[in-house]
Design a protein around this motif. Structure first.
Motif, PDB file in Angstrom:
ATOM      1  N   THR A  59      32.614  39.177  46.106  1.00  0.00           N
ATOM      2  CA  THR A  59      33.199  40.409  45.583  1.00  0.00           C
ATOM      3  C   THR A  59      34.683  40.212  45.287  1.00  0.00           C
ATOM      4  O   THR A  59      35.178  40.652  44.244  1.00  0.00           O
ATOM      5  CB  THR A  59      32.999  41.568  46.579  1.00  0.00           C
ATOM      6  OG1 THR A  59      31.595  41.718  46.824  1.00  0.00           O
ATOM      7  CG2 THR A  59      33.538  42.871  46.024  1.00  0.00           C
ATOM      8  N   ALA A  60      35.397  39.554  46.184  1.00  0.00           N
ATOM      9  CA  ALA A  60      36.832  39.322  45.964  1.00  0.00           C
ATOM     10  C   ALA A  60      37.066  38.416  44.759  1.00  0.00           C
ATOM     11  O   ALA A  60      37.972  38.668  43.945  1.00  0.00           O
ATOM     12  CB  ALA A  60      37.453  38.715  47.219  1.00  0.00           C
ATOM     13  N   THR A  61      36.252  37.374  44.617  1.00  0.00           N
ATOM     14  CA  THR A  61      36.380  36.475  43.464  1.00  0.00           C
ATOM     15  C   THR A  61      36.068  37.206  42.161  1.00  0.00           C
ATOM     16  O   THR A  61      36.796  37.071  41.170  1.00  0.00           O
ATOM     17  CB  THR A  61      35.438  35.265  43.634  1.00  0.00           C
ATOM     18  OG1 THR A  61      35.713  34.631  44.873  1.00  0.00           O
ATOM     19  CG2 THR A  61      35.611  34.278  42.497  1.00  0.00           C
ATOM     20  N   GLY A  62      35.000  37.982  42.179  1.00  0.00           N
ATOM     21  CA  GLY A  62      34.643  38.765  40.995  1.00  0.00           C
ATOM     22  C   GLY A  62      35.707  39.788  40.657  1.00  0.00           C
ATOM     23  O   GLY A  62      36.011  40.028  39.472  1.00  0.00           O
ATOM     24  N   ALA A  63      36.285  40.419  41.669  1.00  0.00           N
ATOM     25  CA  ALA A  63      37.337  41.412  41.434  1.00  0.00           C
ATOM     26  C   ALA A  63      38.571  40.747  40.829  1.00  0.00           C
ATOM     27  O   ALA A  63      39.210  41.313  39.928  1.00  0.00           O
ATOM     28  CB  ALA A  63      37.703  42.109  42.742  1.00  0.00           C
ATOM     29  N   TRP A  64      38.907  39.557  41.305  1.00  0.00           N
ATOM     30  CA  TRP A  64      40.055  38.838  40.751  1.00  0.00           C
ATOM     31  C   TRP A  64      39.823  38.528  39.267  1.00  0.00           C
ATOM     32  O   TRP A  64      40.702  38.762  38.432  1.00  0.00           O
ATOM     33  CB  TRP A  64      40.306  37.559  41.540  1.00  0.00           C
ATOM     34  CG  TRP A  64      41.414  36.740  40.973  1.00  0.00           C
ATOM     35  CD1 TRP A  64      41.307  35.597  40.263  1.00  0.00           C
ATOM     36  CD2 TRP A  64      42.812  37.037  41.058  1.00  0.00           C
ATOM     37  NE1 TRP A  64      42.536  35.145  39.897  1.00  0.00           N
ATOM     38  CE2 TRP A  64      43.486  36.011  40.373  1.00  0.00           C
ATOM     39  CE3 TRP A  64      43.551  38.053  41.636  1.00  0.00           C
ATOM     40  CZ2 TRP A  64      44.867  35.979  40.254  1.00  0.00           C
ATOM     41  CZ3 TRP A  64      44.924  38.013  41.523  1.00  0.00           C
ATOM     42  CH2 TRP A  64      45.564  36.997  40.843  1.00  0.00           C
ATOM     43  N   ASN A  65      38.643  38.014  38.953  1.00  0.00           N
ATOM     44  CA  ASN A  65      38.328  37.701  37.553  1.00  0.00           C
ATOM     45  C   ASN A  65      38.301  38.961  36.691  1.00  0.00           C
ATOM     46  O   ASN A  65      38.701  38.941  35.530  1.00  0.00           O
ATOM     47  CB  ASN A  65      36.996  36.964  37.446  1.00  0.00           C
ATOM     48  CG  ASN A  65      37.082  35.564  37.996  1.00  0.00           C
ATOM     49  OD1 ASN A  65      38.135  34.945  37.976  1.00  0.00           O
ATOM     50  ND2 ASN A  65      35.971  35.071  38.509  1.00  0.00           N
ATOM     51  N   GLU A  71      40.736  41.904  28.559  1.00  0.00           N
ATOM     52  CA  GLU A  71      39.838  42.878  27.919  1.00  0.00           C
ATOM     53  C   GLU A  71      39.601  44.103  28.811  1.00  0.00           C
ATOM     54  O   GLU A  71      39.219  45.157  28.309  1.00  0.00           O
ATOM     55  CB  GLU A  71      38.491  42.217  27.596  1.00  0.00           C
ATOM     56  CG  GLU A  71      38.547  41.239  26.449  1.00  0.00           C
ATOM     57  CD  GLU A  71      38.836  41.944  25.132  1.00  0.00           C
ATOM     58  OE1 GLU A  71      38.224  43.003  24.879  1.00  0.00           O
ATOM     59  OE2 GLU A  71      39.687  41.446  24.384  1.00  0.00           O
ATOM     60  N   THR A  72      39.807  43.958  30.122  1.00  0.00           N
ATOM     61  CA  THR A  72      39.549  45.053  31.058  1.00  0.00           C
ATOM     62  C   THR A  72      40.410  46.273  30.735  1.00  0.00           C
ATOM     63  O   THR A  72      39.944  47.408  30.827  1.00  0.00           O
ATOM     64  CB  THR A  72      39.811  44.587  32.506  1.00  0.00           C
ATOM     65  OG1 THR A  72      38.954  43.489  32.791  1.00  0.00           O
ATOM     66  CG2 THR A  72      39.527  45.688  33.505  1.00  0.00           C
TER      67      THR A  72
END
Length: 142
Positions: A59-65, A71-72
């Protein structure tokens, strides 16, 4: 000298040795059962902790990306989640694990030990996190 060694140590002449030795056997049986139960919980607790760590890191890795993606900021919230399925799935999994009670499962042995300490305090006793009983010295009354 700790644990039940204090209960077994000779303290002088006892009026009712059968009752004392019976109490010691009961205490030893309780200690063995408590230790066995806490020891049985350890493998499952370890697996739940590892699962929680893995999902939290994902989750932390995905949140960082998700946050560093330029584009976010340009697209809507739901579109940005759609563009980052790893973060979305790991976040949903983490939320699901907490709803399933993983926060209780990772600390189950310490919860049991704490509840036993609460009950045993009435009898001038305690236990450590492994289930070993500890007899507290009685206050000297003069």
């Amino acid at each position: 000298m700790n644990s039940l060694e204090q209960a077994e140590a000779p303290r002088g002449v006892s009026v009712m040795p059968a009752v004392v030795s019976g109490s010691c056997r009961d205490l030893k049986a309780f200690e063995r059962r408590l230790t066995e139960y806490i020891h049985c919980l350890q493998p499952a607790t370890g697996r739940w902790r590892m699962l929680l760590i893995v999902v939290s890191v994902c989750t932390a890795t995905g949140a960082w990306n998700w946050l560093i993606d330029p584009e976010t900021q340009k697209v809507s919230f739901f579109t940005s989640l759609w563009n980052h399925p790893f973060f979305t799935i790991s976040c949903i999994t983490l939320i699901g694990l907490f709803f399933a009670g993983i926060h209780k499962r990772v600390v189950a042995p310490s919860i049991i030990a704490a509840r036993c300490r609460t009950v045993l305090a009435e009898y001038n006793m305690s236990c450590d996190d492994t289930g070993k009983l500890i007899l507290k010295p009685r206050p000297h009354v003069q």
